[in-house]
Design an enzyme around this catalytic site. Sequence first.
Site, short mmCIF file in Angstrom:
data_model
loop_
_atom_site.label_atom_id
_atom_site.label_comp_id
_atom_site.label_asym_id
_atom_site.label_seq_id
_atom_site.Cartn_x
_atom_site.Cartn_y
_atom_site.Cartn_z
N GLU A 1 0.82 -1.20 0.00
CA GLU A 1 0.00 0.00 0.00
C GLU A 1 0.86 1.26 0.00
O GLU A 1 0.55 2.24 -0.68
CB GLU A 1 -0.92 -0.02 1.22
CG GLU A 1 -1.95 1.08 1.24
CD GLU A 1 -3.01 0.84 2.29
OE1 GLU A 1 -4.09 1.45 2.17
OE2 GLU A 1 -2.77 0.07 3.24
N LYS B 1 -8.29 0.55 11.16
CA LYS B 1 -8.24 -0.85 11.59
C LYS B 1 -7.38 -1.02 12.84
O LYS B 1 -7.52 -2.02 13.56
CB LYS B 1 -7.72 -1.74 10.47
CG LYS B 1 -8.64 -1.89 9.28
CD LYS B 1 -8.06 -2.85 8.26
CE LYS B 1 -8.94 -2.99 7.03
NZ LYS B 1 -8.92 -1.79 6.15
#
Length: 421
Positions: free
Chosen positions: A319, A340
Site C-alpha cells: 500500500e 483498523k
Amino acid sequence: MTTRRVVITGMGVVAPGGTGTKEFWEFVTSGRTATRLISSFDASAFRSRVVAEADFDPVSHGFGPQEIRRMDRAALFAVACAREALADSGLDAVEPDRTGVTIGTAVGCTMGLEQEYRVVSDDGRLWQVDHTYAPRHLYGHFTPSSIAAEVARAVGAEGPAAVVSAGCTSGLDSVGHAVDLIREGSADVMIAGATDAPISPITLACFDAIKATTPRNDDPEHASRPFDRTRNGFVLAEGAAVFVLEEAGRARRRGAQVYAEIAGFAARCNAFHMTGLRPDGREMAAAITAALDEARIAPGDVGYVNAHGSGTKQNDRHETAAIKASLGGHAHRTPVSSIKSMIGHSLGAIGSIEIAASALALDRGVLPPTANLREPDPECDLDYIPLTAREKKTDVVVTIGSGFGGFQSAMVLTAPGRRAA
C-alpha cells in the site's frame, strides 16, 4: 452529456467501540482500541484469539423476537444502519421505484449458517444432517442476497437491489456500484453500504490456517499495529455502515445536509495470487489514479488517505508503494492513517466503515489516527498520523481497500461545493 453527481446525505454505523455514527466517530478519533480477546465462544484452541466485537443489542435497536430469530447478525447490523442512515438523511419517505439497495459482504450469514449447522448435525455428530431440525428461515442464511432484501423491506425500496461480494473490498465496491446506478439514471436514491459478522469458529479456523491474523493474544489491546515494525497480522472484527446516496441536484432542492460527494471510484485486480501481493502496488496505484481521473482531481490536491492498513507486512508495504506511485512527490506530504488499528478488520464491511470515517473527516476537519504505531517500519515511510488524531481541514480524501484474490479499490470523496455544480 451532463453526468449526474452523487452525494452522501445520511449514514448509519455499527462498529466495535461505537454503535451509531456519533459514537463511532468519537471512538475512531480518540486513539483508543476495541480489540480484545473473543468473548462469544471458547476460542482456546485457536492460534489467534484477538477480535474486535461490536457492542450491539438488537432489542435496543427496535428488533422484535421474530426479526432476531429470522435474521443473521450481519443482516441485523445492516438494517439497523439503514434505519439510522434514513433518519439522518431527513427523508421522511422514499419514492419506492426510484430507490435501490446495494449491500456488500464478504462472508454473508456465516454466524447463522454455522449455528444452524451445529443443530442439524447434532454438533457435528451426524454426517447426514437431520433437516427436520432446520428452521424455515435457514435458506435466507444460505443466500447473502437475503441481506439486501431485508434492507429493502425495512426502508421500502423497490428499485435495483443487489449484494456485492468481492472479499475485503466489498464495502467500497457496493457503494461504487450504487453511485453508477444513480449516475446512469436507474435510481435517484440508493441505500448502500456493507456488513459482516464473521466472528465464528469457522472464520477463525480459516485465517489461522493461512496465519493472516495476529497471534498477539497476550496483548490484545495493542494487537493491531498497521505500519509498525512489530506488526504480525490483522485483527478480525465485525460491523457495518450504510449510507443514503442521492443525486446531488435532488439533495440540493430539498435542502439536505451533505457530508461529501463521491467524485470518483475505480477497481482493479492483480490476477497474481490468492493471498499474495506484488510489492510495487501497481494495481492499487492504477485504481487510485483512475479514481482521481474520474473525479478530475490532481494527485497534489489529495489532503488525506484513509488506508487499508491491515497490519500485515505485505499489505502495508504494498500500500505504501501504491500511494507513492499514484501521488508521486505529494505522497510524503499527505497524511495517511488506518482505523483498523482501533476497530479491527471487519472483512467486507470495513470498506464502507472507512467511507464513513472519510466522509466525517471531511465534514469535521479531523483526521483519525493510527493507534499502536510506535516503531515505524523503515519501509513504510509516509506520514501515518501516529497515536493521536490530527486537526486538518481538507476537501479531498482518498479511501482504499485491498482484498484476497487480488482485488484493489479506491474511492475519492470531496467536500460539498468543492466542484462547481
